[in-house]
Scaffold this active site. Sequence first.
Site, PDB file in Angstrom:
ATOM      1  CE1 TYR A  79      39.454  45.973  34.658  1.00  0.00           C
ATOM      2  CE2 TYR A  79      41.758  46.123  35.277  1.00  0.00           C
ATOM      3  CZ  TYR A  79      40.437  46.416  35.528  1.00  0.00           C
ATOM      4  OH  TYR A  79      40.090  47.137  36.641  1.00  0.00           O
ATOM      5  CG  HIS A 110      36.545  43.234  39.233  1.00  0.00           C
ATOM      6  ND1 HIS A 110      37.176  43.037  38.029  1.00  0.00           N
ATOM      7  CD2 HIS A 110      36.305  44.571  39.300  1.00  0.00           C
ATOM      8  CE1 HIS A 110      37.319  44.196  37.408  1.00  0.00           C
ATOM      9  NE2 HIS A 110      36.793  45.129  38.151  1.00  0.00           N
ATOM     10  CB  SER A 141      37.513  56.138  37.349  1.00  0.00           C
ATOM     11  OG  SER A 141      37.509  55.038  36.479  1.00  0.00           O
ATOM     12  N   PRO A 142      40.099  58.137  39.194  1.00  0.00           N
ATOM     13  CG  PRO A 142      42.352  58.443  39.766  1.00  0.00           C
ATOM     14  CD  PRO A 142      41.397  57.427  39.201  1.00  0.00           C
ATOM     15  CG  LEU A 143      42.595  61.988  36.641  1.00  0.00           C
ATOM     16  CD1 LEU A 143      43.756  61.937  35.671  1.00  0.00           C
ATOM     17  CD2 LEU A 143      42.527  63.347  37.340  1.00  0.00           C
ATOM     18  N   GLY A 144      37.807  60.755  36.597  1.00  0.00           N
ATOM     19  CA  GLY A 144      36.512  60.666  35.926  1.00  0.00           C
ATOM     20  C   GLY A 144      36.614  60.110  34.525  1.00  0.00           C
ATOM     21  NE  ARG A 145      34.155  54.971  34.083  1.00  0.00           N
ATOM     22  CZ  ARG A 145      34.533  53.710  34.337  1.00  0.00           C
ATOM     23  NH1 ARG A 145      35.513  53.181  33.633  1.00  0.00           N
ATOM     24  NH2 ARG A 145      33.941  52.993  35.276  1.00  0.00           N
ATOM     25  CB  ALA A 202      42.333  64.991  32.171  1.00  0.00           C
TER      26      ALA A 202
END
Length: 333
Positions: free
Chosen positions: A56, A123, A202-206, A210
């Site tokens: 990152y 990774h 990414s549990p919110l689909g990036r 949301a």
Amino acid sequence: MLPTRRIADLEVSALGLGCMGLTHAYGTPIGDAQADSLLLGALEAGVTLFDTAALYSFGANEELVGRILAPHRHEFVLASKCGIFRGPDGKRQIDGRPETLKRTCEDSLRRLRTDVIDLYYLHRWDKSVPIEDSVGALADMVRAGKVRHIGLSEVSAATLRRAYAVHPIAALQSEYSLWSRNVEIGALAACRELGVALVAFSPLGRAYLAGAIGSTEALDAGDLRRRLPRFQQSAIDRNAASLRVLRELADGLGCTPAQLALAWLLRRGEDVIPIPGTTTLAHLKENLRALDVRVDDAVRMRLDALFAPGTVEGDRYAPNRLVEIDTETFAAR
């Protein structure tokens, strides 16, 4: 006090914090003051799992996390990743050779301002290097006291089992959400067979789940998502119907779509630990309220069907990135 889950002998908050977006991938990095507010606010709110990586911003993310959180090092579980680095040409490069992993572990320790990393992931599996060799190098780091536990990221059930035969693997980190359910093909079952936690990035689909992204053009020019098939306008438009139903179900439960998406994932098992990322303390606190959302069987089954494998438009990654990962894959629509 947040509810907790376990990664080997580490007790962590049921929702962790993915730190990538503070400096990397999603547009302009946030400033130090905002990062300070977010990271220290997360700690105060009870978050005890913080996830970063050497990739990152090529170390800048680790430096940021280390600078802000090092004074509180005994209060949280620190996770980072190795295996993707800046190559000699200045570009992203996968390198799983033991000598590279050992050298870059020292770099990460320095940037993170710590003597030991609690959970250190490979990774990406460098397919030119046997997984046994890369994991063997990580095992050497455990024996040297530089790493407490080993993790892998985006690997298949078969590769996980090969790696585990060399040294116990504490966690498998893979993308897992309503619209990314590849781990259900085999990796999640292998984790449960071996006693490995599944850390869901990414549990919110990036941010798509949301409801935050309505068009490709709304994304910054340098945003990673502009290059992902699921964030091309045609895919956004075709996936919008499912998102509308998710919003309706969330309204019925008195929560946000993001909270419902996280609550669905939390219900997949006590061994599943989502690490949503955010850049604001307000969004972090909103995510944490997902822990109070109750998803009954009827809602769960509706969501399972709504986002069933094969119903989502677009692959998770572009073709040049798909070849890098080892995760089992569903065919994209």
